[in-house]
Design a protein around this motif. Structure first.
Motif, mmCIF file in Angstrom:
data_model
loop_
_atom_site.group_PDB
_atom_site.id
_atom_site.type_symbol
_atom_site.label_atom_id
_atom_site.label_comp_id
_atom_site.label_asym_id
_atom_site.label_seq_id
_atom_site.Cartn_x
_atom_site.Cartn_y
_atom_site.Cartn_z
ATOM 1 N N ARG A 52 0.846 -1.187 0.000
ATOM 2 C CA ARG A 52 0.000 0.000 0.000
ATOM 3 C C ARG A 52 0.883 1.238 0.000
ATOM 4 N NH1 ARG A 52 -4.249 -0.096 4.714
ATOM 5 N NH2 ARG A 52 -2.312 0.003 5.832
ATOM 6 N N THR A 53 0.500 2.168 -0.799
ATOM 7 C CA THR A 53 1.239 3.423 -0.758
ATOM 8 C C THR A 53 0.586 4.299 0.290
ATOM 9 O OG1 THR A 53 -0.110 4.297 -2.553
ATOM 10 C CG2 THR A 53 2.012 3.342 -3.157
ATOM 11 N N ARG A 54 1.383 4.713 1.216
ATOM 12 C CA ARG A 54 0.892 5.571 2.289
ATOM 13 C C ARG A 54 1.435 6.968 2.077
ATOM 14 N NH1 ARG A 54 1.158 1.950 7.768
ATOM 15 N NH2 ARG A 54 -0.121 0.289 6.958
ATOM 16 N N PRO A 55 0.692 7.946 2.561
ATOM 17 C CA PRO A 55 1.198 9.308 2.416
ATOM 18 C C PRO A 55 2.513 9.484 3.173
ATOM 19 C CG PRO A 55 -0.931 9.270 3.566
ATOM 20 C CD PRO A 55 -0.563 7.865 3.244
#
Length: 182
Positions: A52-55
């Motif tokens: 998952r790309t997280r901020p």
């Protein structure tokens, strides 16, 4: 002249060297590893792990200052000191210190409600608070007590000391609170 019978391959080999039990185990492990690697390589269809790309997050530092407690939060009977986590995590989480203003007025504070959150944890920094959680019943939380509230659990505050302070951590930072008719 009598012709010699050709030796079999097995017979033509040198006599087997004796192996220690440790050496035998090492050979078995190596063989097992090699086989496992070959199977993975042979498939060729290994899925890359989904990440998952997280901020991007930044450091949040918050030093205690009495003037940072504001009456701008969810409840009118509380003052909140935001710890800067929501901004630093780009909305991933929120953390604040809550001071409940005494004396407790059960008519105002004892309203059954739930929060539409992924995670919620409360830690009593100072004083005490008496809570009710569906399925748990009434619980008196004192300084040093902590609890989690599963998503959407119905709960309320029943009573608290005049000096109570709570640390609350919630995911995500923005969430909906639903008050229920009693």
């Amino acid at each position: 002249m009598a012709r010699k019978k050709p030796k079999s391959r097995a017979a033509s080999r040198k006599p087997a060297q004796k192996r220690s039990p440790a050496r035998k185990a090492a050979v078995r492990k190596t063989a097992a590893k090699s086989t496992a690697r070959k199977k993975l390589k042979a498939r060729g269809h290994a899925q890359p792990s989904v990440r998952r790309t997280r901020p991007k997050q930044r450091v949040a530092i918050s030093h205690y200052r009495d003037e940072d407690f504001k009456a701008d939060g969810l409840r009118a009977y509380a003052k909140y000191r935001d710890l800067g986590i929501a901004e630093a995590s780009q909305g991933l989480a929120r953390a604040h210190v809550i001071r409940l203003i005494g004396p407790c007025d059960p008519a105002e504070v004892s309203k059954l409600h739930f929060h539409d959150v992924d995670f919620q944890m409360v830690y009593v920094l100072k004083g005490w608070v008496k809570t009710y959680m569906e399925g748990q019943g009434e619980t008196l939380m004192r300084e040093g007590s902590s609890w989690t509230q599963p998503p959407r659990i119905r709960h309320l505050i029943m009573d608290y000391s005049d000096d109570v302070e709570l640390l609350e951590v919630i995911l995500p930072a923005e969430f909906k609170t639903v008050e229920l008719a009693t």
